[in-house]
Design an enzyme around this catalytic site. Structure first.
Site, mmCIF file in Angstrom:
data_model
loop_
_atom_site.group_PDB
_atom_site.id
_atom_site.type_symbol
_atom_site.label_atom_id
_atom_site.label_comp_id
_atom_site.label_asym_id
_atom_site.label_seq_id
_atom_site.Cartn_x
_atom_site.Cartn_y
_atom_site.Cartn_z
ATOM 1 N N GLU A 184 0.817 -1.217 0.000
ATOM 2 C CA GLU A 184 0.000 0.000 0.000
ATOM 3 C C GLU A 184 0.848 1.263 0.000
ATOM 4 O OE1 GLU A 184 -2.480 -3.356 1.125
ATOM 5 O OE2 GLU A 184 -0.562 -2.633 1.934
ATOM 6 N N HIS A 240 -11.179 -6.117 8.494
ATOM 7 C CA HIS A 240 -11.897 -5.812 7.257
ATOM 8 C C HIS A 240 -13.204 -5.067 7.528
ATOM 9 C CE1 HIS A 240 -9.242 -9.156 6.092
ATOM 10 N NE2 HIS A 240 -9.251 -8.620 4.891
#
Length: 371
Positions: free
Chosen positions: A105, A175
């Site tokens: 990322e 998540h």
């Protein structure tokens, strides 16, 4: 102190007695919200039924078609991504414009900054908002400050970062997070959170074409649950302008993303069962946010309830509450209320107790009315 099962129950226990029956009756094997589609948009022209991931895909296709400098990149975007938002775009526009990246990322954000600074319209996908934190330094120390530190000689304003966020029913602690407040503290960024397909397409196109770097947090629970008649044409919706979805006179309810639908449902129950008229506001973007619309509403109703999925402490609701207290103090009939997730990691099996459900919002609204 490490968080264990006992400390979680200490945090969550105020909600258990009021909710366990309601959760078993209303939330079992179902979402914690009922989706409220937007009325027919004022945008003229052909419309077609789309869910939210299809509307996002349509916006991305529009950006690629209208801007030859637009590129899309991220983990697995080549085949469509986890939520299919980039489906078939690589087939149509080629691997030079829609391409996969390594699982890094920080690298995705850093590449996006460089590509945007070099003249590309860079559209990055972080596969889950929970994993945006390795890119935090690149976003807040580089992208947000690039124009300022160069004295407006350089910028990376053509950078947009998309990321699925929020609860989905089975995401647990890695998540399900809502990290918008971390970025709202950073001048130089814009942060938007759509409530459905119409807003998602219009806001995404606005972000892609905006002169500042933008973050688009997309509530993943809405990708398939949210369905609307979406304009087929190329259109943009304003960043920084809240929507008053329902007018009312007794209480102002403020949310964004999925929580807007929770508040809409809570407001209907309050009106039907308690004769309480609620004004419901979708903040739409939290950086910048529409201070004028929110405060004008609270001055009329005298009460404010803010709901978000993120934890209570330093959630963006705190900024709203502080502003409302400062600007509307003489009009308030009760303290500003916040209904949020507790200050714990996001749980798995206890998700129904963690979320700010309509029942929790109704309980808090009744306290405000009876204050």
């Amino acid at each position: 102190m490490a968080l264990n099962k006992s400390s979680f129950f200490v945090k969550i226990s105020p909600y258990l007695n009021r909710q366990h029956v309601r959760v078993s009756q209303h939330n079992r094997c179902s979402s914690h919200f009922t989706y409220s589609p937007d009325p027919k948009p004022a945008i003229k022209g052909e419309k077609t039924k789309m869910n939210m991931f299809q509307a996002i895909n349509n916006a991305l296709e529009t950006a690629l078609r209208t801007d030859p400098k637009a590129i899309i990149f991220g983990e697995d975007v080549g085949f469509g991504g986890v939520f299919r938002c980039t489906l078939d775009l690589q087939k149509k526009y080629g691997k030079d414009r829609v391409f996969n990246t390594p699982l890094c990322e920080q690298g995705i954000a850093g590449f996006g900054i460089g590509a945007a600074a070099a003249g590309s319209t860079a559209i990055a996908e972080i596969q889950f908002a929970d994993y945006i934190f390795p890119a935090f330094d690149q976003i807040v120390n580089e992208a947000a400050k690039y124009r300022y530190r160069s004295g407006d000689q350089f910028d990376c304003g053509k950078l947009t970062i998309r990321a699925p966020c929020g609860a989905v029913g089975h995401g647990a602690l890695y998540h399900s997070q809502s990290p918008e407040a971390y970025f709202a503290h950073t001048p130089g960024l814009k942060v938007v959170i759509p409530r459905g397909p119409i807003k998602a397409k219009g806001l995404l196109l606005s972000c892609i074409r905006d002169p500042d770097p933008c973050l688009v947090f997309e509530p993943k629970a809405l990708y398939r649950a949210a369905v609307e008649e979406v304009p087929v044409s190329d259109y943009q919706l304003p960043i920084g302008k809240a929507d008053v979805l329902k007018e009312g006179k007794h209480l102002t309810m403020i949310g964004w993303g999925t929580q807007v639908h929770v508040l809409m449902e809570a407001s209907e129950i309050l009106l039907k069962e308690h004769d309480i008229s609620c004004e419901v506001i979708d903040l739409v973007s939290i950086l910048p946010w529409d201070r004028e619309t929110v405060c004008e509403s609270v001055r009329r109703t005298g009460r404010a309830l803010i709901a978000h999925e993120a934890p209570l402490t330093s959630g963006f609701g705190a900024e709203l509450a502080a502003t409302i207290q400062n600007d509307c103090f003489l009009n308030l009939e009760a303290p500003v209320a916040r209904v949020t997730g507790p200050d714990t990691p996001f749980p798995h099996v206890f998700e129904p107790f963690y979320l700010p459900t309509k029942w929790r919002c109704i309980d808090e609204a009744l306290k405000l009315i009876n204050y």
